[in-house]
Scaffold this motif. Structure first.
Motif, PDB file in Angstrom:
ATOM      1  N   ARG A  31     -12.744  -9.769  23.005  1.00  0.00           N
ATOM      2  CA  ARG A  31     -12.482  -9.819  24.436  1.00  0.00           C
ATOM      3  C   ARG A  31     -12.345  -8.404  24.974  1.00  0.00           C
ATOM      4  O   ARG A  31     -11.686  -7.552  24.378  1.00  0.00           O
ATOM      5  CB  ARG A  31     -11.189 -10.611  24.661  1.00  0.00           C
ATOM      6  N   LEU A  32     -12.980  -8.160  26.131  1.00  0.00           N
ATOM      7  CA  LEU A  32     -12.877  -6.854  26.758  1.00  0.00           C
ATOM      8  C   LEU A  32     -11.708  -6.854  27.730  1.00  0.00           C
ATOM      9  O   LEU A  32     -11.369  -7.871  28.312  1.00  0.00           O
ATOM     10  CB  LEU A  32     -14.174  -6.530  27.514  1.00  0.00           C
ATOM     11  N   ARG A  33     -11.118  -5.678  27.889  1.00  0.00           N
ATOM     12  CA  ARG A  33     -10.022  -5.530  28.860  1.00  0.00           C
ATOM     13  C   ARG A  33     -10.564  -5.649  30.272  1.00  0.00           C
ATOM     14  O   ARG A  33     -11.735  -5.492  30.509  1.00  0.00           O
ATOM     15  CB  ARG A  33      -9.400  -4.149  28.722  1.00  0.00           C
ATOM     16  N   GLY A  34      -9.648  -5.826  31.215  1.00  0.00           N
ATOM     17  CA  GLY A  34     -10.072  -5.892  32.605  1.00  0.00           C
ATOM     18  C   GLY A  34     -10.627  -7.262  32.896  1.00  0.00           C
ATOM     19  O   GLY A  34     -10.569  -8.161  32.056  1.00  0.00           O
ATOM     20  N   ARG A 113     -25.658  -5.821  27.335  1.00  0.00           N
ATOM     21  CA  ARG A 113     -24.591  -4.844  27.532  1.00  0.00           C
ATOM     22  C   ARG A 113     -25.212  -3.505  27.915  1.00  0.00           C
ATOM     23  O   ARG A 113     -26.199  -3.093  27.322  1.00  0.00           O
ATOM     24  CB  ARG A 113     -23.805  -4.712  26.228  1.00  0.00           C
ATOM     25  N   VAL A 114     -24.668  -2.865  28.936  1.00  0.00           N
ATOM     26  CA  VAL A 114     -25.158  -1.528  29.289  1.00  0.00           C
ATOM     27  C   VAL A 114     -24.155  -0.500  28.774  1.00  0.00           C
ATOM     28  O   VAL A 114     -22.962  -0.795  28.642  1.00  0.00           O
ATOM     29  CB  VAL A 114     -25.382  -1.369  30.819  1.00  0.00           C
ATOM     30  N   ALA A 115     -24.646   0.686  28.500  1.00  0.00           N
ATOM     31  CA  ALA A 115     -23.797   1.720  27.908  1.00  0.00           C
ATOM     32  C   ALA A 115     -22.903   2.352  28.961  1.00  0.00           C
ATOM     33  O   ALA A 115     -23.196   2.308  30.150  1.00  0.00           O
ATOM     34  CB  ALA A 115     -24.679   2.797  27.268  1.00  0.00           C
ATOM     35  N   GLY A 116     -21.808   2.941  28.510  1.00  0.00           N
ATOM     36  CA  GLY A 116     -20.967   3.720  29.405  1.00  0.00           C
ATOM     37  C   GLY A 116     -19.621   3.084  29.655  1.00  0.00           C
ATOM     38  O   GLY A 116     -19.194   2.176  28.959  1.00  0.00           O
ATOM     39  N   ALA A 117     -18.950   3.605  30.693  1.00  0.00           N
ATOM     40  CA  ALA A 117     -17.608   3.142  31.036  1.00  0.00           C
ATOM     41  C   ALA A 117     -17.529   2.998  32.548  1.00  0.00           C
ATOM     42  O   ALA A 117     -18.303   3.597  33.290  1.00  0.00           O
ATOM     43  CB  ALA A 117     -16.568   4.150  30.555  1.00  0.00           C
ATOM     44  N   ALA A 118     -16.575   2.178  32.984  1.00  0.00           N
ATOM     45  CA  ALA A 118     -16.458   1.914  34.415  1.00  0.00           C
ATOM     46  C   ALA A 118     -15.080   2.261  34.972  1.00  0.00           C
ATOM     47  O   ALA A 118     -14.922   2.338  36.172  1.00  0.00           O
ATOM     48  CB  ALA A 118     -16.759   0.436  34.695  1.00  0.00           C
ATOM     49  N   ALA A 119     -14.078   2.475  34.120  1.00  0.00           N
ATOM     50  CA  ALA A 119     -12.690   2.582  34.589  1.00  0.00           C
ATOM     51  C   ALA A 119     -12.539   3.627  35.694  1.00  0.00           C
ATOM     52  O   ALA A 119     -12.777   4.810  35.475  1.00  0.00           O
ATOM     53  CB  ALA A 119     -11.768   2.903  33.424  1.00  0.00           C
ATOM     54  N   GLY A 120     -12.131   3.164  36.877  1.00  0.00           N
ATOM     55  CA  GLY A 120     -12.080   4.023  38.054  1.00  0.00           C
ATOM     56  C   GLY A 120     -11.110   5.179  37.921  1.00  0.00           C
ATOM     57  O   GLY A 120     -11.457   6.322  38.221  1.00  0.00           O
ATOM     58  N   HIS A 121      -9.885   4.886  37.428  1.00  0.00           N
ATOM     59  CA  HIS A 121      -8.884   5.954  37.390  1.00  0.00           C
ATOM     60  C   HIS A 121      -9.288   7.065  36.428  1.00  0.00           C
ATOM     61  O   HIS A 121      -8.928   8.214  36.610  1.00  0.00           O
ATOM     62  CB  HIS A 121      -7.508   5.393  37.048  1.00  0.00           C
ATOM     63  N   GLY A 216     -15.224   1.853  39.670  1.00  0.00           N
ATOM     64  CA  GLY A 216     -14.560   0.881  38.793  1.00  0.00           C
ATOM     65  C   GLY A 216     -15.458  -0.306  38.513  1.00  0.00           C
ATOM     66  O   GLY A 216     -15.277  -1.017  37.542  1.00  0.00           O
ATOM     67  N   ASN A 217     -16.464  -0.510  39.379  1.00  0.00           N
ATOM     68  CA  ASN A 217     -17.373  -1.642  39.204  1.00  0.00           C
ATOM     69  C   ASN A 217     -18.818  -1.221  38.947  1.00  0.00           C
ATOM     70  O   ASN A 217     -19.726  -2.014  39.139  1.00  0.00           O
ATOM     71  CB  ASN A 217     -17.316  -2.578  40.414  1.00  0.00           C
ATOM     72  N   TYR A 218     -19.009   0.035  38.580  1.00  0.00           N
ATOM     73  CA  TYR A 218     -20.331   0.444  38.111  1.00  0.00           C
ATOM     74  C   TYR A 218     -20.126   1.225  36.811  1.00  0.00           C
ATOM     75  O   TYR A 218     -19.084   1.828  36.592  1.00  0.00           O
ATOM     76  CB  TYR A 218     -21.091   1.284  39.145  1.00  0.00           C
ATOM     77  N   MET A 219     -21.132   1.148  35.967  1.00  0.00           N
ATOM     78  CA  MET A 219     -21.023   1.799  34.663  1.00  0.00           C
ATOM     79  C   MET A 219     -21.732   3.141  34.694  1.00  0.00           C
ATOM     80  O   MET A 219     -22.842   3.259  35.243  1.00  0.00           O
ATOM     81  CB  MET A 219     -21.685   0.934  33.590  1.00  0.00           C
ATOM     82  N   VAL A 220     -21.102   4.144  34.108  1.00  0.00           N
ATOM     83  CA  VAL A 220     -21.693   5.473  34.018  1.00  0.00           C
ATOM     84  C   VAL A 220     -21.660   5.902  32.566  1.00  0.00           C
ATOM     85  O   VAL A 220     -20.646   5.751  31.882  1.00  0.00           O
ATOM     86  CB  VAL A 220     -20.909   6.479  34.897  1.00  0.00           C
ATOM     87  N   ASP A 221     -22.796   6.416  32.098  1.00  0.00           N
ATOM     88  CA  ASP A 221     -22.896   6.888  30.728  1.00  0.00           C
ATOM     89  C   ASP A 221     -23.466   8.300  30.769  1.00  0.00           C
ATOM     90  O   ASP A 221     -24.590   8.499  31.237  1.00  0.00           O
ATOM     91  CB  ASP A 221     -23.823   5.961  29.923  1.00  0.00           C
TER      92      ASP A 221
END
Lengths: 340, 134
Positions: A31-34, A113-121, A216-221
């Motif tokens: 399970r993924l967080r968020g 699954r796309v690569a990267g992270a989305a966490a806004g903070h 926070g709702n888009y992924m950046v790698d």
């Protein structure tokens, strides 16, 4: 939700059938967080035979035990992802939808699954991103312009209701409806909604609003945009709706001086959007939708807190979400000051 | 009379142990949970510290705004509770009774701002600091 051995086997069977494969062996499932509203599972599998033969890296997205009223179900979100992909929007590729509740106990879909992270903070504090923030802001504006090329009526999106009498007043009515269903009154939010009612812009062209287009709702790698996520609040609206949500102070994660999502300059976003969409952005109308953004987030936060308070789904994270509301209320009162 | 340490004092020391002694032992992926626990404890401690005084003041201001009688310490002369009055205020705002063209527009905005600032003192004092309103 935890997946027992039997559920895991049913999921393997579903994927094998959906992929037209001889077999599917799940090698990783966690399970993924968020995802306060749905559950997201990270899934790796080996697929034998068929068009998808080989290694599959995916996300399984299911409904959560209780949902926010406005959110779309997984089948609808799946349809949106397909439409967005066809319009050239960078999204995780939607693979298979399962409407049979006997597999996981609820509907779900599988997407790549796309690569990267989305966490806004974390993103607004990322030094590397700070240098390339303007390029990312331009890219996001281009993506939004592409989303807004989808206009009603669109094939496969018949489940999206038309906002009557206008997107702004429709939103005001919906938010009042939700406030009326909460246990306690919220006069500051009523104040903001009355302001929105009195200052509502006239109805303009309708476009597909993403509905939660924000940091926070888009992924950046590695500084590269890899996917626009979380389509469950999509609907028909004014183009300024998404722009206001993206720029609103409540979605800058504390980086208040970078007005475009906490990552870049607002004017850069407007210019890139105008260039890509061949539509014009009215800054005053964006400001209006920024007030709406604070109202909408406050109402969603109250609904999440209610899920905790009601005992439906006790969770510290949702309990604390209720305590972001006073900060939103302060912003609302400052934006809708005396005499306006 | 309760003996010391009070509930508020217990929360404060418990939070210190959590942050300074337990958090460093946690794996990275659980740190956020610990921060949430610490935040919840801080909100609870601040609410206990402020006690009932803010709600009494709120009730008094609200009664004044709505033209209801109050006695000296903010207790309602009538039976209307603060929740009922807030519900009435909410309905009247929605109906336009406090629009810019009305005499009580400014007073309503000031009241709402005062209540919001007090909520922030308890829920998120850093937001007030950032807004230069602490």
């Amino acid at each position: 939700m935890e997946l027992d051995r039997a559920a895991r086997e049913r999921l393997q069977g579903f994927i094998a059938r959906a992929a037209g494969a001889e077999g599917c062996a799940i090698t990783e499932l966690r399970r993924l967080r968020g995802g306060a509203i749905q559950e997201n599972w990270c899934l790796d599998a080996d697929i034998a035979g068929g068009a998808f033969a080989g290694r599959l890296e995916a996300v399984v997205r299911t409904d959560a035990p209780s949902k926010i009223d406005e959110s779309l179900n997984r089948a609808e979100e799946f349809a949106l992802l397909k439409t967005a992909l066809a319009a050239g929007v960078t999204v995780p590729e939607p693979l298979w939808l399962c409407r049979d509740p006997s597999v996981l106990g609820k509907e779900f879909f599988v997407m790549r699954r796309v690569a990267g992270a989305a966490a806004g903070h974390r993103m607004v504090k990322d030094e590397r991103l700070r240098d390339s923030g303007e390029a990312l802001v331009e890219r996001l504006a281009e993506e939004l312009a592409r989303i807004h090329t989808i206009t009603p009526p669109a094939d496969g999106l018949g489940f999206l209701a038309m906002p009557e009498p206008s997107p702004a007043l429709h939103s005001v009515n919906r938010l009042r409806h939700h406030l009326d269903r909460l246990a306690t009154p919220h006069p500051v939010l009523e104040w903001g909604l009355r302001w929105l009612e009195r200052n509502a812009p006239t109805r303009g062209e309708l476009v597909l609003r993403h509905g939660d287009f924000r940091t926070g709702n888009y992924m950046v790698d590695e500084n590269r945009l890899t996917g626009i996520l979380d389509w469950e609040f999509a609907g028909w609206s004014d183009l300024h709706d998404d722009i206001g949500w993206f720029c609103a102070k409540c979605w800058r994660f504390g980086a208040d001086d970078r007005e475009a999502g906490g990552i870049g300059v607002r004017e850069t976003f407007y210019r890139a959007y105008e260039r890509a969409s061949e539509r014009s952005v009215d800054p005053g109308t964006v400001s209006y939708w920024e007030v709406m953004a604070h109202l909408r987030w406050a109402v969603i936060a109250l609904q999440q807190a209610q899920r905790h308070v009601s005992g439906d789904e006790p969770a510290l994270e949702m309990a604390l979400t209720g305590h972001v509301v006073p900060g939103l209320e302060l912003e609302i009162l400052q934006l809708t000051g005396k005499g306006t | 009379m309760r003996d010391h340490p009070t509930g508020e004092e217990l929360l404060i020391i418990a939070r210190t142990v959590l942050r300074e002694e337990l958090m460093p032992l946690l794996p990275d992926e659980r740190r956020y949970d610990a921060l949430m626990v610490a935040n919840a404890m801080a909100i609870a401690a601040r609410q206990i510290a402020f006690g009932d005084a803010p709600e009494r003041r709120e009730r008094q201001s609200l009664a004044g705004l709505l033209g209801e009688p109050v006695d000296g310490d903010g207790a309602m002369a009538g039976s209307a509770a603060v929740g009922d009055l807030t519900r009435r205020l909410s309905a009247e705002i929605r109906g336009g009774a406090f629009d810019p063209s009305t005499p009580r527009h400014g007073a309503a905005h000031s009241f709402l701002l005062d209540v919001t600032v007090q909520k922030l003192r308890e829920s998120a004092p850093k937001t007030l600091e950032a807004a230069g309103m602490a």
